[in-house]
Design an enzyme around this catalytic site. Structure first.
Site, PDB file in Angstrom:
ATOM      1  N   ASP A 145       0.848  -1.183   0.000  1.00  0.00           N
ATOM      2  CA  ASP A 145       0.000   0.000   0.000  1.00  0.00           C
ATOM      3  C   ASP A 145       0.886   1.237   0.000  1.00  0.00           C
ATOM      4  O   ASP A 145       1.928   1.250   0.655  1.00  0.00           O
ATOM      5  CB  ASP A 145      -0.856  -0.028   1.282  1.00  0.00           C
ATOM      6  CG  ASP A 145      -2.077   0.850   1.203  1.00  0.00           C
ATOM      7  OD1 ASP A 145      -1.912   2.048   0.934  1.00  0.00           O
ATOM      8  OD2 ASP A 145      -3.183   0.340   1.426  1.00  0.00           O
TER       9      ASP A 145
ATOM     10  N   ARG B 129      -0.635   4.524   0.254  1.00  0.00           N
ATOM     11  CA  ARG B 129      -1.562   5.652   0.423  1.00  0.00           C
ATOM     12  C   ARG B 129      -1.163   6.634   1.503  1.00  0.00           C
ATOM     13  O   ARG B 129      -1.641   7.750   1.541  1.00  0.00           O
ATOM     14  CB  ARG B 129      -2.975   5.123   0.686  1.00  0.00           C
ATOM     15  CG  ARG B 129      -3.642   4.647  -0.570  1.00  0.00           C
ATOM     16  CD  ARG B 129      -4.988   4.070  -0.269  1.00  0.00           C
ATOM     17  NE  ARG B 129      -4.889   2.750   0.361  1.00  0.00           N
ATOM     18  CZ  ARG B 129      -5.936   2.003   0.693  1.00  0.00           C
ATOM     19  NH1 ARG B 129      -7.151   2.451   0.481  1.00  0.00           N
ATOM     20  NH2 ARG B 129      -5.769   0.820   1.234  1.00  0.00           N
TER      21      ARG B 129
END
Lengths: 419, 419
Positions: free
Chosen positions: B330, B332
């Site tokens: 990830d 983000r």
């Protein structure tokens, strides 16, 4: 306590063409044979291998840098591309071998793993700039179209329950600078300089590395949705429907009623499904160009100015308000848009689901024939979006219904901010 | 013939702090009084006025540069901001005066026209980085919720016909580099260097201009949708619902069934509407972080690898496939996400419509209380998205139902590519 950087190295601010040492593999844009064309190499691990300006993933390269900075990603991580190859074969097409037809994406971007195999074996870090997969999609409006007998379930393209089977491709921007300059009829040097100076000094290599002709700009890319058989796209005996859609988050996702974006997109998908069910294919091209590529902050500023101007939101002042805020009416540059159609091998569009004269002109000037243009059905235009659609029709958008004169336009009003 | 550039000027590749001449207005991040805090000035017309690195409009700055290059935009165009001011008042809140609470946006970004009036009068070119407008939105799923009596029409928040009245804000990224570095517990110098080097050399000023502390990165921003009365957000006696949603174009727009994004977003809106109808407010925060901020090309590569791996798409290998391709699961960075909640003045969330432990931890660590977490109702999870949701639950996502063990996860399978 902040973590300490483990190594302190010399920072090279701006590179210049080197007269010494190994030269990177050259890119001969528009050459049909991939090995002679050469791979796009934007690796950040081996500086001497790089043959482009910029880095992969468009604007997401900034997040990658954050990941390295914060220590969660090794800067020398190399992608394991096992099982990632395209699920459908697209190309090569004659347009791939024309340096003027495609200038803003790499036609070989999806098949680097195959065509540049020998370079991988030599240790080059080459990344796909295109990925092709399959999906099932389902939109409430399509289920409604089935319920109302406008669409039917055939079991292959439209599954029971309304699932639509699609092939889809994500494409990163890869700009061949001499080709981009030629498309806009400007000198390459002026293009490079503007890209550098008018962004606040992004990538000095744009003006120091004239030997590097390819630029990976930090912008978002394009998604292509294909309905029906991919091979039908290039079959002259089979019909093809196309909608080229520019992102509008407010309508596409949230269903804002100030514009026709989502209704027109859904109508485009419906036309694509019908065309695929006739044995042809349908293509939706989704460009990430929010608010006419002006971005959403500018878009919302313009909404406020439209709603608050004297006389309220009116079709006759529709374009003026954008121009006051942004300096232009539009920044989408449809000149670059047909590249993706050339990548797909499109030479004729039977049903073009768009009223935009800018898109029409860009596509036909790129040598692609458009047989029929499909406007948005009147009943799909939200009342508050009449301002937009009437202003566009009066400005030259394709229309099958009456186009209003100046007095008529002044009478087409949108909702006020207090409603 | 390409057009000739009218002027040939000297190109400055990389600026360094100047010991001579006028210094730009300084930005004192986190100071409550806007005039003392100082405006963010990214104008490209007067170099000496600039007090940041980068330029406005996030990634759309590249399109602006194209517009100047192609001759459709004057590089010295100044926005006419008449009538563009926010339609709702947000802030100032105590969090605006805390340099640690907000580091990735400019809290004064929406009100520059008011608070920096005196600078405009002196000829400074200051642009809003936030715009606030009103809209009516309508989603087929919400109409369905009304038809099924889960939502009711009240005439103010939900209009007859299912129109939902919202206040919405678009926010451009404005990064205070010392604050970003502190958030990630790294040295500012390492952050600057990674942002420069790991993007292929974007903005040398990151490493030469330590006097400039603010960076406008070329990434997309955030959109906020507020349902109900804006003032209820900060009222301790009124309930607040929040969904923080990261963009997923394939599901949010096209309804792809491999994930729960659009169904969860719609459920979030439904919870927001109900909370607003109880006299509170609901907030949807929409971040442009496609494919976990890895971009859509990586996302589609991962889809192929998931579907083709031995044993097919399985919940027990869900995260591994992303990590193989991208090097991380990830990207983000939820660490920066709570800034927008601080900008809105949120201090307590009664209903947090998210199961993400990363979002939960980021929000609570930012000092915002979460009373209740609302998972996605089981019936909204598409069958092919069970792989994702079960993998996430097993990895620590909030769940009210059973979490599967390794054997259970291995049995949760998705559709194959040939279906």
């Amino acid at each position: 306590m902040p973590k300490q950087s483990p190594v302190s190295r010399h920072i090279v601010l701006t590179s210049h063409p080197s007269r010494f040492g190994p030269k990177p593999i050259s890119i001969n844009w528009g050459v049909s044979e991939p090995i002679k064309r050469g791979p796009v190499i934007a690796t950040l691990t081996k500086q001497t291998h790089r043959n482009v300006i910029g880095s992969h993933s468009g604007n997401y390269s900034v997040y990658r840098a954050l990941a390295v900075a914060s220590g969660v990603l090794q800067s020398d991580h190399r992608a394991d591309l096992t099982n990632t190859l395209p699920v459908a074969k697209i190309g090569p097409h004659p347009s791939w071998a024309d340096p003027d037809k495609i200038v803003s994406l790499d036609p070989f971007g999806a098949v680097v793993g195959e065509v540049f195999k020998s370079y991988y074996e030599q240790g080059y870090d080459i990344r796909p700039t295109i990925a092709i997969t399959k999906a099932h999609i389902n939109m409430p409006e399509l289920q409604d179209a089935i319920a109302k007998d406008r669409l039917h379930i055939d079991g292959t393209i439209v599954k029971p329950g309304g699932d639509l089977v699609v092939t889809k491709a994500a494409i990163e921007p890869v700009w061949y600078l001499p080709g981009i300059a030629k498309r806009f009829n400007i000198a390459e040097e002026d293009l490079r300089r503007a890209l550098f100076e008018e962004t606040g000094g992004m990538f000095p290599e744009l003006v120091t590395r004239h030997d590097l002709k390819v630029f990976l700009p930090p912008i978002a890319g394009v998604t292509v949705y294909i309905v029906g058989d991919v091979s039908a796209i290039t079959d002259p005996n089979k019909p093809l429907a196309v909608r080229v859609h520019d992102e509008c988050n407010g309508s596409d996702v949230f269903g804002s009623d100030i514009c026709t974006c989502r209704p027109y997109l859904v109508h485009g998908i419906e036309v694509c499904v019908k065309t695929a069910q006739e044995g042809g294919a349908g293509i939706i091209v989704y460009f990430r160009k929010e608010g006419r590529a002006l971005g959403e902050v500018t878009k919302f500023l313009v909404y406020n100015a439209r709603k608050r101007q004297e006389g309220g939101d009116r079709a006759d002042a529709y374009f003026t308000r954008t121009e006051c805020v942004a300096g232009v009416q539009d920044m989408r540059f449809q000149e670059l848009m047909p590249d993706v159609l050339h990548w797909l091998g499109v030479t004729r569009i039977d049903r073009m689901v768009s009223m935009s004269n800018m898109k029409y002109e860009a596509i036909t000037q790129a040598g692609i024939k458009i047989v029929e243009r499909v406007p948005i059905p009147d009943e799909l235009v939200p009342p508050d979006a009449k301002v937009e659609i009437e202003a566009k029709k009066a400005a030259g958008y394709y229309a099958t219904t009456d186009v209003l004169d100046e007095n008529g336009l002044a009478r087409v009003k949108g909702r006020s901010l207090s409603d």
